[in-house]
Design an enzyme around this catalytic site. Sequence first.
Site, PDB file in Angstrom:
ATOM      1  N   GLU A 138      32.480   5.215   3.742  1.00  0.00           N
ATOM      2  CA  GLU A 138      32.742   4.622   5.314  1.00  0.00           C
ATOM      3  C   GLU A 138      31.843   4.939   6.093  1.00  0.00           C
ATOM      4  OE1 GLU A 138      36.347   7.101   5.729  1.00  0.00           O
ATOM      5  OE2 GLU A 138      37.507   5.953   4.357  1.00  0.00           O
ATOM      6  N   GLU A 157      33.177   2.120  13.071  1.00  0.00           N
ATOM      7  CA  GLU A 157      33.183   2.219  11.503  1.00  0.00           C
ATOM      8  C   GLU A 157      33.480   0.972  10.892  1.00  0.00           C
ATOM      9  OE1 GLU A 157      35.264   5.673   9.701  1.00  0.00           O
ATOM     10  OE2 GLU A 157      36.222   4.127   8.217  1.00  0.00           O
ATOM     11  N   HIS A 210      31.951   9.577   5.145  1.00  0.00           N
ATOM     12  CA  HIS A 210      32.732   9.860   3.814  1.00  0.00           C
ATOM     13  C   HIS A 210      32.688   8.916   2.812  1.00  0.00           C
ATOM     14  CE1 HIS A 210      35.460  11.602   7.534  1.00  0.00           C
ATOM     15  NE2 HIS A 210      34.309  12.359   7.376  1.00  0.00           N
ATOM     16  N   GLU A 266      29.994   5.171   9.377  1.00  0.00           N
ATOM     17  CA  GLU A 266      30.017   5.347  11.079  1.00  0.00           C
ATOM     18  C   GLU A 266      28.720   5.255  11.766  1.00  0.00           C
ATOM     19  OE1 GLU A 266      33.755   8.606  10.560  1.00  0.00           O
ATOM     20  OE2 GLU A 266      31.737   9.127  11.300  1.00  0.00           O
ATOM     21  N   ARG A 286      33.299  14.314   1.864  1.00  0.00           N
ATOM     22  CA  ARG A 286      33.231  14.353   3.236  1.00  0.00           C
ATOM     23  C   ARG A 286      31.980  14.808   3.939  1.00  0.00           C
ATOM     24  NH1 ARG A 286      37.749  13.164   5.694  1.00  0.00           N
ATOM     25  NH2 ARG A 286      37.371  14.423   7.642  1.00  0.00           N
ATOM     26  N   ASP A 288       0.690  -1.339   0.055  1.00  0.00           N
ATOM     27  CA  ASP A 288      -0.051   0.064   0.120  1.00  0.00           C
ATOM     28  C   ASP A 288       0.878   1.092  -0.066  1.00  0.00           C
ATOM     29  OD1 ASP A 288      -1.784   2.124   0.532  1.00  0.00           O
ATOM     30  OD2 ASP A 288      -2.211   1.472   2.496  1.00  0.00           O
ATOM     31  N   GLU A 329      35.921   4.493  16.186  1.00  0.00           N
ATOM     32  CA  GLU A 329      36.084   5.999  15.831  1.00  0.00           C
ATOM     33  C   GLU A 329      36.369   6.762  16.903  1.00  0.00           C
ATOM     34  OE1 GLU A 329      36.530   7.889  13.665  1.00  0.00           O
ATOM     35  OE2 GLU A 329      36.717   6.745  11.890  1.00  0.00           O
ATOM     36  N   ARG A 338      41.688  17.419   5.858  1.00  0.00           N
ATOM     37  CA  ARG A 338      40.216  17.139   6.374  1.00  0.00           C
ATOM     38  C   ARG A 338      39.504  18.000   6.749  1.00  0.00           C
ATOM     39  NH1 ARG A 338      43.439  12.574   6.637  1.00  0.00           N
ATOM     40  NH2 ARG A 338      42.310  10.473   6.483  1.00  0.00           N
ATOM     41  N   GLU A 382      37.581  11.690  -1.955  1.00  0.00           N
ATOM     42  CA  GLU A 382      36.660  11.447  -0.869  1.00  0.00           C
ATOM     43  C   GLU A 382      35.899  12.779  -0.471  1.00  0.00           C
ATOM     44  OE1 GLU A 382      38.185   9.838   3.568  1.00  0.00           O
ATOM     45  OE2 GLU A 382      37.992  12.007   3.726  1.00  0.00           O
TER      46      GLU A 382
END
Length: 470
Positions: free
Chosen positions: A130, A217, A266, A132, A361, A54, A209, A339, A359
Amino acid sequence: MPKTPEEAVEYVKQNKIEWIDLQFTDLPGRLQHVTIPASDFTVEGIKEGFGKLDGSSIKGFTTIYESDMVLSPVLETLTSLPWSPSVARVLTKVYWGGGRGRFERDPRYIAETAESTLSAEGYVSYYGPELEFFLFDRVDLDVKTPQQGTGYKITAREAPWNGGGGYVIRYKEGYYPAPPVDQLMDVRLDIIQTLTKHFGFIIEAAHHEVATAGQGEIDFRFSTMVETADKLQTLKYVIRNVASKYGLVATFMPKPMFGDNGTGMHTHFSLWTKNGKNLMYDPNDEYAELSQTGRYVIGGILAHARSLSAIVSPTVNSYRRLIPGFEAPVYVAWSKGNRSAVIRVPSYYKGMEKAKRIEYRAPDPSTNPYLAFAAIAAAAFDGVKKKIDPGNPVDTNIYHLTPEKRKELGINELPRSLDEALDELESDNEFLKPIFNSSILETYIDLKREESRTLQMYPHPMELYYYLDV
């Protein structure tokens, strides 16, 4: 994994499966399911699909007067559940009832469209998210009487506020401590063993992490767009179920607690030709072995970074994470190893074509992966098509630059709220339109506007602390 209806029926028979769990993803990105008897999972049934949905009861799907929908199994995802051996789950595609074709607001359909669009241009895109997450022992919510106030309490064995059972992980010191300080290694091992033995995953790493209170992670081998999105939904499903076996609560909420890192996703991205050449790689580039095409990919994502935020950082809570000082991106810039930029070019190895990627982020685990990966591909393709230059890389801590210096370098900021991100998406979505139909874009924005309006109505507990005496 089975590939044909006949193989699927045989798999069910050989494994003595009694029930089939048909799973699909709603527009916000949550996994939904309905369970049918294995006796109905016939060759004919698989070919026709299962009219068990539905659509009017699913967020972002359809209305009450056109609600009959059909679920068509993706047979490669059929597998028995280790925590419930008589049940096999299978991901599905969503179709309109009455033979009206594919449902245009099925998130998996959008990713399939993106993959086909790139393929028609001679490209293949690869993704490596990645993921987390937090593993809490308990979360107590008080929302029974919101007019009188709301609140929550997190219990986590590693956290300083819970004593850690003899060991604690201090704030921002959770990156890679060995057991017994890392008290959740056995749970993560159970998760990755379940993934490899029962769901066909190739795991590359699993670790604690940065944050305290059970942040972890898990990284799996990169793959193509739809397959990676399928695997990400499976990964979250397995993490939740294995955690529950241990009496733990797994959450992918971007920022569940104050004072420590939030939860990101990331996402590594690369663009290849269909005959196996990595278009991101140039061994003669002295900065990062990054090709001109790779720079155009970055240029496209940076050009649309503010509107992409509404899809890859899609909750009100996402913007609690996107603040300076917690390893989360705030500034629209790129770099080789920096970073504090929203895009970095990993440079662990030299001379390796297969390893060259970017990457991105900004994404967090609250995103719908089918929409997120499709949107990233659309922005990257727009950059390549229009040859959008990303500007110079920024190889310094952007958090420490003055506003004047950031302005001089042309560094913009990501949105600071979901509403701001949605404003950007409404004004900058042409690059999405070859892939995202207007129906899904409009419905998605409406859903997210309503989410933001609803949360704006609730006073935050800390507002009483700051404003009770005004």
